[in-house]
Design a protein around this motif. Structure first.
Motif, mmCIF file in Angstrom:
data_model
loop_
_atom_site.group_PDB
_atom_site.id
_atom_site.type_symbol
_atom_site.label_atom_id
_atom_site.label_comp_id
_atom_site.label_asym_id
_atom_site.label_seq_id
_atom_site.Cartn_x
_atom_site.Cartn_y
_atom_site.Cartn_z
ATOM 1 N N ALA A 108 -0.569 6.428 16.599
ATOM 2 C CA ALA A 108 0.149 7.297 16.281
ATOM 3 C C ALA A 108 1.364 7.164 16.638
ATOM 4 C CB ALA A 108 -0.097 8.769 15.905
ATOM 5 N N GLN A 109 1.524 7.154 18.162
ATOM 6 C CA GLN A 109 2.784 6.989 18.920
ATOM 7 C C GLN A 109 3.260 5.587 18.549
ATOM 8 O OE1 GLN A 109 1.889 7.199 23.029
ATOM 9 N NE2 GLN A 109 4.032 7.834 23.546
ATOM 10 N N GLY A 113 5.681 6.703 15.141
ATOM 11 C CA GLY A 113 6.823 6.965 15.955
ATOM 12 C C GLY A 113 7.045 8.502 15.909
ATOM 13 N N GLN A 114 6.331 9.021 15.348
ATOM 14 C CA GLN A 114 6.460 10.641 15.546
ATOM 15 C C GLN A 114 5.951 11.186 16.750
ATOM 16 O OE1 GLN A 114 8.410 12.228 13.191
ATOM 17 N NE2 GLN A 114 8.292 10.424 11.754
ATOM 18 N N GLU A 211 6.015 10.502 7.417
ATOM 19 C CA GLU A 211 6.029 9.707 6.290
ATOM 20 C C GLU A 211 5.487 8.251 6.932
ATOM 21 O OE1 GLU A 211 9.862 8.824 4.818
ATOM 22 O OE2 GLU A 211 10.164 11.266 4.230
ATOM 23 N N ILE A 212 4.413 8.033 6.297
ATOM 24 C CA ILE A 212 3.469 6.735 6.661
ATOM 25 C C ILE A 212 3.774 5.805 5.789
ATOM 26 C CG2 ILE A 212 1.337 5.981 7.239
ATOM 27 C CD1 ILE A 212 2.251 8.068 8.780
ATOM 28 N N LEU A 219 -1.814 9.944 3.707
ATOM 29 C CA LEU A 219 -2.510 10.928 3.165
ATOM 30 C C LEU A 219 -2.208 11.481 1.765
ATOM 31 C CD1 LEU A 219 -4.947 13.314 3.760
ATOM 32 C CD2 LEU A 219 -2.929 14.795 4.274
ATOM 33 N N ALA A 220 -1.008 11.372 1.262
ATOM 34 C CA ALA A 220 -0.504 11.299 -0.072
ATOM 35 C C ALA A 220 -1.492 10.571 -1.090
ATOM 36 C CB ALA A 220 0.808 11.145 -0.131
ATOM 37 N N THR A 221 -1.598 9.289 -0.488
ATOM 38 C CA THR A 221 -2.699 8.248 -1.589
ATOM 39 C C THR A 221 -3.848 9.027 -1.794
ATOM 40 O OG1 THR A 221 -1.421 6.360 -0.441
ATOM 41 C CG2 THR A 221 -3.560 6.040 -1.682
ATOM 42 N N HIS A 222 -4.595 9.568 -1.017
ATOM 43 C CA HIS A 222 -5.744 10.211 -1.088
ATOM 44 C C HIS A 222 -5.725 11.289 -1.838
ATOM 45 C CE1 HIS A 222 -7.700 6.859 1.359
ATOM 46 N NE2 HIS A 222 -6.443 7.394 2.138
ATOM 47 N N LEU A 223 -4.727 12.080 -1.457
ATOM 48 C CA LEU A 223 -4.603 13.495 -2.288
ATOM 49 C C LEU A 223 -4.558 13.137 -3.727
ATOM 50 C CD1 LEU A 223 -2.615 15.590 0.385
ATOM 51 C CD2 LEU A 223 -4.983 15.871 -0.327
#
Length: 329
Positions: A108-109, A113-114, A211-212, A219-223
């Motif tokens: 994730a780092q 970049g978050q 934002e990925i 996660l939005a894709t799966h939700l």
């Protein structure tokens, strides 16, 4: 298939193997009774199944929202790490699977970049670690070492350093208490939920802000359910979850008997003993060809025995499966 036929089939299959592994559990009749033809859009029967299962899981852990994915808990943990983690992250190292969480935080780092920094602390430093962090990440039950990290200690650590808490709940879900003390958890459909393999879940209260730049890892894709979901794995839980309280008793019965059997070989004090498994300071073997022993990743000595092999017996279990094991110092 008539229920009598299913009963005979399940009994015959469970008689062929004695599982001492970390999951999935022994085969349940309910796993098969829940299966059906299904589709994710326009299938009212499956929509009812999906809603019932996800509502039960949210109630079980005390989280407001849940995403279901087709894949392992590792997928759910990677997606959770990318979508939720930001700022300074502290990972509690309790063994092999916690070290996987370190790699997800570092990913994730690099990629999202978050995350600005990833720090690792040994699990034995939970009560003394300090500083300022945005997230604490830990493995509630570390299967590789038969170790439970008390959830109250993890919550206290997160509060002390001003962080939110994210848990790998793969080996604790359905068996340990108070998952709701964590803001985010991830787990799979097997192990302590007793479902078939194939589904994983991310439970949380507030939507992530990251934002990925990935269709699959967002996660939005799966939700939004923009791909084929784990329909049959969820269906396998439909008949299981109403009986879960009885089925989980088999794990507790086996755990209690195991602790008596290995009293002189125990490795962790009781507050650190998980329901799912036991780390034994001895070599565990079996002369029975049906026995499937667990081969944990990461421990330097001893053996880990898992307690899902009599799940199909529920509260009628007596831990007789443990008679197949032999201990060699």
């Amino acid at each position: 298939m008539p229920e009598a036929t299913i009963h005979s089939h399940v009994a015959a299959q469970n008689a062929l193997k004695a599982l001492f592994t970390a999951g999935p559990a022994s085969l349940l009749e309910e796993n098969l009774l829940g299966l059906r033809p299904c589709f994710g859009r326009g299938d009212q029967d499956y929509s009812q199944v999906d809603e019932a299962v996800l509502t039960t899981l949210k109630t079980m852990t005390g989280h407001a929202q849940i995403a279901r994915l087709q894949g392992s808990a590792s997928l759910a943990l990677e997606i959770a790490s990318l979508n939720f983690l930001y700022g300074k992250v502290l990972v509690v190292d309790s063994g092999y699977y916690a070290q996987r969480l370190v790699s997800f935080a570092q990913m994730a780092q690099r990629n999202a970049g978050q995350v600005s920094s990833v720090t690792v602390c040994d699990w034995q430093e939970i009560t003394t670690a300090n500083g300022n962090y945005d997230w604490v990440v830990a493995c509630y039950t570390e299967t590789s070492a038969g170790l439970l990290l008390p959830i109250g200690d993890l919550r206290a650590l997160a509060d002390r350093v001003g962080a939110q808490l994210m848990l790998d709940a793969t080996a604790s879900i359905g068996l340990e208490a108070d998952h709701g003390l964590a803001e985010v958890i991830a787990y799979s459909s097997c192990k302590g939920l007793f479902g078939l393999t194939g589904a994983s879940f991310i439970a949380f209260n507030q939507l992530p802000k990251n934002e990925i730049d990935s269709f699959y890892l967002s996660l939005a894709t799966h939700l939004d359910r923009r791909m084929t979901g784990p329909y049959h794995a969820i269906a396998s839980l439909y008949e299981v979850l109403p009986k879960h309280a009885d089925l989980r008793e088999a794990v507790f019965i086996n755990k209690a008997r195991m602790l008596k059997k290995i009293a002189s070989y125990a490795t962790h004090p009781m507050p650190y003993q998980p329901a799912l498994c036991t780390w034994v300071d001895a070599k565990v073997t079996s002369q029975d060809a049906r026995a499937v022993l667990y081969q944990p990743r990461g421990i330097s000595h001893g053996s880990v025995v898992c307690h899902l092999g009599e799940a199909h017996l529920g509260s009628q279990a007596r831990g007789d499966i443990l008679d197949l094991l032999e201990l060699q110092p």
